[in-house]
Design a protein around this motif. Structure first.
Motif, PDB file in Angstrom:
ATOM      1  N   GLU A 116      50.927   5.924  27.841  1.00 28.46           N
ATOM      2  CA  GLU A 116      52.371   6.134  27.734  1.00 28.46           C
ATOM      3  C   GLU A 116      52.850   7.296  28.592  1.00 28.46           C
ATOM      4  O   GLU A 116      54.052   7.406  28.859  1.00 28.46           O
ATOM      5  CB  GLU A 116      52.756   6.379  26.267  1.00 28.46           C
ATOM      6  CG  GLU A 116      52.553   5.195  25.340  1.00 28.46           C
ATOM      7  CD  GLU A 116      51.082   4.961  24.989  1.00 28.46           C
ATOM      8  OE1 GLU A 116      50.744   3.840  24.563  1.00 28.46           O
ATOM      9  OE2 GLU A 116      50.271   5.903  25.150  1.00 28.46           O
ATOM     10  N   GLU A 117      51.942   8.158  29.008  1.00 26.83           N
ATOM     11  CA  GLU A 117      52.304   9.327  29.811  1.00 26.83           C
ATOM     12  C   GLU A 117      51.872   9.167  31.274  1.00 26.83           C
ATOM     13  O   GLU A 117      51.699  10.142  31.995  1.00 26.83           O
ATOM     14  CB  GLU A 117      51.701  10.594  29.208  1.00 26.83           C
ATOM     15  CG  GLU A 117      52.249  10.920  27.828  1.00 26.83           C
ATOM     16  CD  GLU A 117      51.627  12.153  27.209  1.00 26.83           C
ATOM     17  OE1 GLU A 117      51.101  12.988  27.967  1.00 26.83           O
ATOM     18  OE2 GLU A 117      51.670  12.287  25.973  1.00 26.83           O
ATOM     19  N   ALA A 123      53.299  11.189  34.543  1.00 24.88           N
ATOM     20  CA  ALA A 123      54.482  10.452  34.100  1.00 24.88           C
ATOM     21  C   ALA A 123      55.611  10.534  35.117  1.00 24.88           C
ATOM     22  O   ALA A 123      56.491   9.661  35.155  1.00 24.88           O
ATOM     23  CB  ALA A 123      54.957  10.992  32.762  1.00 24.88           C
ATOM     24  N   LYS A 124      55.612  11.585  35.956  1.00 24.82           N
ATOM     25  CA  LYS A 124      56.705  11.818  36.903  1.00 24.82           C
ATOM     26  C   LYS A 124      56.358  11.393  38.328  1.00 24.82           C
ATOM     27  O   LYS A 124      57.129  11.658  39.258  1.00 24.82           O
ATOM     28  CB  LYS A 124      57.076  13.308  36.891  1.00 24.82           C
ATOM     29  CG  LYS A 124      57.568  13.823  35.544  1.00 24.82           C
ATOM     30  CD  LYS A 124      58.865  13.179  35.122  1.00 24.82           C
ATOM     31  CE  LYS A 124      59.395  13.769  33.831  1.00 24.82           C
ATOM     32  NZ  LYS A 124      60.664  13.125  33.402  1.00 24.82           N
ATOM     33  N   SER A 167      53.565  15.834  36.724  1.00 24.83           N
ATOM     34  CA  SER A 167      52.698  15.135  35.781  1.00 24.83           C
ATOM     35  C   SER A 167      52.551  13.682  36.209  1.00 24.83           C
ATOM     36  O   SER A 167      53.320  13.176  37.026  1.00 24.83           O
ATOM     37  CB  SER A 167      53.293  15.195  34.370  1.00 24.83           C
ATOM     38  OG  SER A 167      54.483  14.434  34.307  1.00 24.83           O
ATOM     39  N   VAL A 203      45.310  11.886  29.605  1.00 29.13           N
ATOM     40  CA  VAL A 203      46.657  11.542  29.143  1.00 29.13           C
ATOM     41  C   VAL A 203      46.658  10.084  28.694  1.00 29.13           C
ATOM     42  O   VAL A 203      45.971   9.250  29.271  1.00 29.13           O
ATOM     43  CB  VAL A 203      47.725  11.734  30.250  1.00 29.13           C
ATOM     44  CG1 VAL A 203      47.968  13.208  30.509  1.00 29.13           C
ATOM     45  CG2 VAL A 203      47.334  11.018  31.532  1.00 29.13           C
ATOM     46  N   GLU A 240      46.230  12.353  36.034  1.00 27.48           N
ATOM     47  CA  GLU A 240      47.020  13.530  35.656  1.00 27.48           C
ATOM     48  C   GLU A 240      46.609  14.743  36.489  1.00 27.48           C
ATOM     49  O   GLU A 240      47.472  15.447  37.039  1.00 27.48           O
ATOM     50  CB  GLU A 240      46.843  13.833  34.168  1.00 27.48           C
ATOM     51  CG  GLU A 240      47.573  15.082  33.686  1.00 27.48           C
ATOM     52  CD  GLU A 240      49.083  14.941  33.683  1.00 27.48           C
ATOM     53  OE1 GLU A 240      49.774  15.982  33.642  1.00 27.48           O
ATOM     54  OE2 GLU A 240      49.588  13.806  33.713  1.00 27.48           O
ATOM     55  N   GLU A 259      43.592   2.199  30.845  1.00 25.65           N
ATOM     56  CA  GLU A 259      43.851   3.588  30.447  1.00 25.65           C
ATOM     57  C   GLU A 259      42.622   4.454  30.692  1.00 25.65           C
ATOM     58  O   GLU A 259      42.724   5.570  31.235  1.00 25.65           O
ATOM     59  CB  GLU A 259      44.240   3.648  28.968  1.00 25.65           C
ATOM     60  CG  GLU A 259      44.512   5.061  28.454  1.00 25.65           C
ATOM     61  CD  GLU A 259      44.833   5.084  26.978  1.00 25.65           C
ATOM     62  OE1 GLU A 259      45.849   5.691  26.601  1.00 25.65           O
ATOM     63  OE2 GLU A 259      44.055   4.493  26.193  1.00 25.65           O
TER      64      GLU A 259
END
Length: 244
Positions: A78-79, A190-191, A188, A75, A178, A162
Motif C-alpha cells: 500500500e506504500e 509511495a511518491k 518515498s 514497506v 523504498e 510485495e
C-alpha cells in the motif's frame, strides 16, 4: 566384612555389541529423513511468510557482511506507487498474473534464442532471493524449480510481488524500492513518479553497474520502453492480480 565371609564377586560389564557397518539402506534412510525435515522447514517458512515479512535473506546477510551493512527499508504494498509494481512486472515478468510460477512461453523463447536470454519469473526470483543462494548451479536451479510452485500455491500474487519489491537488489548495498527511492530521488516509494519508477526497474538487471539517479541514455531509453509496457499490462488486464 565379617571374618570368613567371602567377598562378593565383582560384576562384569557386558561388552557393548559392535555396531554393524552402515549399509546403503541406512544411508538412504538417513538422507530421506534429512530431506523430509528440510521440506518441512521450507513449508513452514513459506506459511509463516504469508504474514511475516522476510527481512533477512541469505544474500542480504552475505552482502551486509561483505559491505559492512546494507540500506533496506521494508514497506507494505500500500506504500508503493502502483506504477512501480506495474513497471517491474512489465519489465521482469509480463505474464506474472497468468502463470503458476513458470512462464512456459518465455522459457521456449529463451531456448530458441540461446543462453543470452533469461526466463526467470518474479516468483522464481522471490524463491531464490528469500530461500536460496545466488549464483548459477544445477542444484540451486533444481531446488528453485521444486520450491517455486509451493510459494505460488501458498502466497497470493500480490504477496509475491510485495516481497519481490522489498528484497530485490536495487543498487550497491541497496535492497528494495523504498531504499532505492530515498537514495536516488529523495522521495518515498509511495511518491515515485512514473519516470523514477521506470528508471529503478531499468537498473534491476545490473543494480551494481547502473545508477537510476544518474541515468545513461541507454537507461533512459529502457525506462521509456518499460513505461509503455506498464501502460499495456494495465490496459489489457495483466495487472489485475496484484492491484486493488
Amino acid at each position: 566384612m565379617a571374618k570368613g565371609t567371602k567377598p562378593a564377586p565383582r560384576s562384569r560389564k557386558k561388552a557393548a555389541p559392535e555396531r554393524a557397518p552402515w549399509t546403503g539402506r541406512d544411508v538412504a534412510r538417513l538422507a530421506g529423513r534429512i530431506a523430509m525435515g528440510a521440506v518441512g522447514v521450507f513449508v513452514l517458512l513459506v506459511l509463516l511468510g504469508t504474514f511475516i515479512n522476510p527481512r533477512l535473506t541469505p544474500y542480504l546477510i552475505a552482502e551486509g557482511w561483505r559491505q559492512g551493512g546494507v540500506d533496506r527499508v521494508w514497506v507494505p504494498m500500500e506504500e508503493i506507487a502502483p506504477v512501480m509494481a506495474r513497471a517491474v512486472v512489465a519489465s521482469e515478468d509480463a505474464n506474472f498474473c497468468q502463470h503458476w510460477g513458470f512462464d512456459m512461453q518465455a522459457i521456449r523463447k529463451a531456448l530458441d534464442e540461446g543462453a543470452g536470454r533469461g526466463a526467470s519469473t518474479i516468483s522464481q526470483q522471490v524463491t531464490k532471493n528469500v530461500f536460496l543462494w545466488q549464483g548459477r548451479s544445477w542444484l540451486r536451479k533444481a531446488l528453485e524449480s521444486v520450491m517455486t510452485p509451493v510459494v505460488e500455491l501458498v502466497w497470493t500474487k500480490r504477496r509475491v510481488l510485495e516481497v519481490y519489491l522489498n528484497v530485490a537488489e536495487t543498487g550497491t548495498g541497496i535492497f528494495g524500492v523504498e531504499a532505492a527511492a530515498q537514495r536516488y530521488f529523495g522521495v518515498s516509494a509511495a511518491k515515485l513518479s512514473p519516470a523514477q519508477a521506470a528508471l529503478i526497474v531499468a537498473a534491476l538487471p545490473d543494480p551494481k553497474g547502473r545508477n537510476p539517479g544518474r541515468p545513461s541514455g541507454f537507461l533512459r531509453g529502457r525506462a521509456r520502453d518499460i513505461l509503455e509496457g506498464a501502460a499495456t499490462i494495465k490496459a489489457d488486464g495483466r495487472a489485475a492480480c496484484f492491484e486493488d
